[in-house]
Write a protein that holds these residues in place. Structure first.
Motif, PDB file in Angstrom:
ATOM      1  N   LEU A 106      -3.080  -5.061   9.924  1.00 24.51           N
ATOM      2  CA  LEU A 106      -2.618  -3.726   9.511  1.00 24.51           C
ATOM      3  C   LEU A 106      -2.838  -2.690  10.622  1.00 24.51           C
ATOM      4  O   LEU A 106      -1.965  -1.875  10.914  1.00 24.51           O
ATOM      5  N   THR A 107      -4.007  -2.770  11.277  1.00 27.55           N
ATOM      6  CA  THR A 107      -4.296  -1.774  12.310  1.00 27.55           C
ATOM      7  C   THR A 107      -3.435  -1.976  13.561  1.00 27.55           C
ATOM      8  O   THR A 107      -3.418  -1.124  14.441  1.00 27.55           O
ATOM      9  N   ARG A 140       0.812  -1.226   0.000  1.00 27.64           N
ATOM     10  CA  ARG A 140       0.000   0.000   0.000  1.00 27.64           C
ATOM     11  C   ARG A 140       0.833   1.258   0.000  1.00 27.64           C
ATOM     12  O   ARG A 140       0.311   2.349   0.143  1.00 27.64           O
ATOM     13  N   TRP A 141       2.120   1.128  -0.080  1.00 24.16           N
ATOM     14  CA  TRP A 141       3.067   2.243  -0.049  1.00 24.16           C
ATOM     15  C   TRP A 141       3.007   2.968   1.285  1.00 24.16           C
ATOM     16  O   TRP A 141       3.567   2.494   2.242  1.00 24.16           O
ATOM     17  N   ALA A 195      12.141  -2.264  12.886  1.00 17.01           N
ATOM     18  CA  ALA A 195      11.041  -3.147  12.458  1.00 17.01           C
ATOM     19  C   ALA A 195      11.369  -3.751  11.094  1.00 17.01           C
ATOM     20  O   ALA A 195      12.101  -3.155  10.313  1.00 17.01           O
ATOM     21  N   PRO A 196      10.812  -4.943  10.805  1.00 15.88           N
ATOM     22  CA  PRO A 196      11.004  -5.513   9.459  1.00 15.88           C
ATOM     23  C   PRO A 196      10.151  -4.749   8.446  1.00 15.88           C
ATOM     24  O   PRO A 196       9.354  -3.893   8.828  1.00 15.88           O
ATOM     25  N   ARG A 197      10.289  -5.104   7.177  1.00 12.71           N
ATOM     26  CA  ARG A 197       9.365  -4.551   6.178  1.00 12.71           C
ATOM     27  C   ARG A 197       8.028  -5.274   6.342  1.00 12.71           C
ATOM     28  O   ARG A 197       8.007  -6.458   6.687  1.00 12.71           O
ATOM     29  N   TYR A 198       6.954  -4.560   6.110  1.00 10.33           N
ATOM     30  CA  TYR A 198       5.633  -5.186   6.231  1.00 10.33           C
ATOM     31  C   TYR A 198       4.942  -5.239   4.874  1.00 10.33           C
ATOM     32  O   TYR A 198       5.094  -4.329   4.061  1.00 10.33           O
ATOM     33  N   CYS A 199       4.184  -6.304   4.690  1.00 14.55           N
ATOM     34  CA  CYS A 199       3.336  -6.381   3.506  1.00 14.55           C
ATOM     35  C   CYS A 199       2.026  -7.023   3.962  1.00 14.55           C
ATOM     36  O   CYS A 199       2.010  -8.184   4.367  1.00 14.55           O
ATOM     37  N   LEU A 219       5.726  -7.908  -5.220  1.00 12.40           N
ATOM     38  CA  LEU A 219       4.777  -7.547  -4.161  1.00 12.40           C
ATOM     39  C   LEU A 219       3.825  -6.441  -4.630  1.00 12.40           C
ATOM     40  O   LEU A 219       2.639  -6.463  -4.332  1.00 12.40           O
ATOM     41  N   GLN A 220       4.367  -5.516  -5.382  1.00  8.84           N
ATOM     42  CA  GLN A 220       3.536  -4.370  -5.794  1.00  8.84           C
ATOM     43  C   GLN A 220       2.449  -4.770  -6.788  1.00  8.84           C
ATOM     44  O   GLN A 220       1.519  -4.006  -7.028  1.00  8.84           O
ATOM     45  N   LYS A 221       2.556  -5.973  -7.348  1.00 11.11           N
ATOM     46  CA  LYS A 221       1.528  -6.411  -8.306  1.00 11.11           C
ATOM     47  C   LYS A 221       0.435  -7.226  -7.609  1.00 11.11           C
ATOM     48  O   LYS A 221      -0.427  -7.793  -8.251  1.00 11.11           O
ATOM     49  N   MET A 222       0.510  -7.285  -6.285  1.00 10.44           N
ATOM     50  CA  MET A 222      -0.534  -8.042  -5.590  1.00 10.44           C
ATOM     51  C   MET A 222      -1.811  -7.211  -5.526  1.00 10.44           C
ATOM     52  O   MET A 222      -1.765  -5.984  -5.505  1.00 10.44           O
TER      53      MET A 222
END
Ligand code: GLU
Length: 550
Positions: A257-258, A211-212, A274-278, A348-351
């Protein structure tokens, strides 16, 4: 005057490690990694397969590590059995896990375990003790009734729900007061709450791979991090485990997410990155026109075993999931029906941000495309593999005469008229079982009943006798064609087609005779191409099956 350090000692005595020591013991990995962290349910759920596949695919295409952690702090079930069964099920989908519970002693690779949360209690204590020492966490003895009362009051006064600020009875106590309370409440269990640094007015911005940039109210709730049973809640366990296991990308359902603001507060409280989140939308389904998350309880199709028993192919299920996950997969698949998924680059961005729909009709369509595209050798091998798991009798049958059954499967495949007749693996069984003599005999009653439906069939004795003679005389395996037989049929007064039948005084039409042959040879009104299947059956078998009628 007591300090928070004294409180920490009192609440968590005998903790002899510290965060830095643990970080040294589990150093940065040489490569980045992803993971799945399911709770120990009895079987592989479609949702877990979905998350596992996208995490694994993303890790493997980048040569990363992919590990499995079992989150059993809520559910005390047969954890070890669940872990083993999960690993085995994932293997069926080609998902190889680099590190997983129970593999700890097998190789040096497993350096970041234990991979079952209930075995990590000591780690959590170290982290929680740190927070208490810093005054960033505190014990809370609020009872169920008190919590309910607060909730009711907040609802009545239209206040934001939660345990924060004035609603947190024990937040304001100083170390002396906490110690006094501890002795006073010696017979009551407490939980440990995180002292949130934010208030109701603060907003934060954070990044998410899918979601950027996300902006939301910061966490203001004093969330429970250690439950009364001594086990951590998901929030704390996530921070501790993904830090010590050195996860670089946390790809999980967007229901979390929340919670990111809380997780970021916790990472900050520990001075950690923190790690990267997706955050990925959960697989859903349409229920009376409403989208809802696919559920284990309500959707039997969510049980991967059932999908498997319906014999959807592994390749297909993987295709289906990648299709549900990524907007670019379908086009890639159209370009190359048989390409290995390793050739597909998962971005990931194409999900999809919206929840993908589990759609059985589409699912069958894809499976049909797949089963139609693969070679007959592969179709045979995959059918046999599945039969060996679920249908031993059928597996034995296939193995008893592989060439025969392979030829039976091959009828009309990859020709111009290919009806693409297999959608799921049971279709293969249903459409070739009658080639076996024993099975053909078992269905004598069905045959008789079907033949009895058409009174013309009772007058066919002469035709069948002549036909058998001609078959005996003129049988040429590959040239055995419809045209040659129209001649005989005509002699017996059957029209070659519908038009002739209407114009002249024929007693019937060739289609009726073809129907008769289908029923007599295959026990069914619909079969693959009649003459091709007769060629596969061979002269003797055809003659024998027809003779039964005389
Ligand atoms: N046990 C959590 C769940 O099943 C894991 C979430 C995560 O991947 O961090 O939702």
């Amino acid at each position: 005057m007591a300090t928070w350090h004294d409180v920490a000692e009192l609440l968590l005595p005998g903790v002899d490690s510290d965060i830095q020591k643990l970080l040294d013991k589990y150093p940065q990995r040489n490569c980045v990694c992803t993971r799945i962290a399911p709770s120990p349910t009895g079987y592989l759920h479609f949702g877990s397969l979905f998350t596992a596949l996208i995490n694994w695919k993303y890790a493997k295409q980048n040569n990363w590590v992919f590990f499995l952690r079992i989150e059993d702090t809520d559910q005390k079930r047969e954890v070890e059995w669940a872990a083993t069964s999960l690993v085995q099920s994932l293997k069926k989908f080609w998902i190889e896990i680099d590190e997983w519970p129970l593999g700890e002693n097998e190789s040096d690779k497993w350096n970041y375990g234990p991979y079952i949360q209930s075995k990590r209690a000591d780690f959590y204590k170290v982290f929680i003790k740190y927070l208490i020492e810093k005054g960033l966490a505190y014990p809370c003895w609020m009872s169920e009734e008190e919590l309910n009362e607060i909730r009711d009051q907040q609802t009545k006064n239209k206040q934001i729900p939660g345990i924060y600020g004035e609603f947190s009875k024990y937040r304001k106590l100083n170390p002396d007061e906490v110690i006094a309370k501890f002795h006073e409440m010696w017979d009551t269990f407490s939980v440990i709450r995180f002292r949130s640094p934010a208030d109701l007015t603060k907003k934060i911005i954070f990044s998410d791979e899918l979601r950027w940039v996300v902006s939301m109210i910061d966490n203001y709730n004093d969330i429970v991090i250690l439950k009364w049973d001594g086990l951590p809640t998901y929030h704390l366990a996530h921070i501790v485990d993904d830090t010590l296991m050195r996860t670089s990308l946390v790809m999980r359902w967007d229901e979390w997410l929340t919670s990111v603001p809380l997780h970021l507060q916790l990472f900050q409280a520990f001075g950690l990155t923190a790690p990267r989140y997706c955050h990925v939308a959960p697989v859903s389904k349409l229920d009376e026109w409403k989208k809802r998350k696919l559920s284990k309880r309500h959707d039997p199709e969510a049980d991967v075993r059932i999908l498997f028993e319906r014999w959807y192919s592994v390749q297909w299920l993987i295709d289906y999931i990648l299709n549900l996950a990524s907007s670019s997969f379908e086009d890639r698949r159209k370009e190359n029906q048989l390409a290995d998924i390793s050739e597909f680059n998962f971005e990931l961005q194409k999900m999809w941000v919206a929840a993908p729909l589990f759609d059985e009709v589409k699912l069958q369509w894809i499976n049909n495309q797949y089963l139609s595209a693969i070679s007959t050798e592969k179709l045979f091998d995959e059918t046999l593999e599945r039969a060996e798991w679920f249908d031993n009798e059928f597996a034995e049958l296939l193995k008893s005469n592989p060439d025969y059954y392979r030829a039976a499967m091959n009828i009309e495949r990859h020709t111009e008229k290919d009806p693409k007749r297999f959608t799921v693996y049971p279709d293969v069984k249903n459409q070739i079982l009658f080639f076996d003599d024993e099975n053909w005999e078992k269905w004598a009653e069905t045959r008789k009943n079907l033949l009895a439906e058409n009174e013309n069939f009772s007058k066919l004795q002469d035709f069948v006798r002549t036909y058998i003679d001609e078959v005996k005389l003129e049988w040429v395996d590959t040239l055995w064609r419809f045209e040659q037989l129209k001649e005989i049929w005509k002699r017996f007064g059957y029209a070659a087609n519908n038009a002739e039948f209407k114009l002249w005084w024929y007693i019937g039409k060739v289609g009726d005779l073809a129907m008769f042959l289908r029923i007599q040879l295959c026990n069914a009104k619909q079969t693959p191409d009649l003459f091709s299947l007769m060629c596969v059956m061979g002269k003797d078998r055809v003659v024998e099956r027809l003779s039964e009628y005389l």
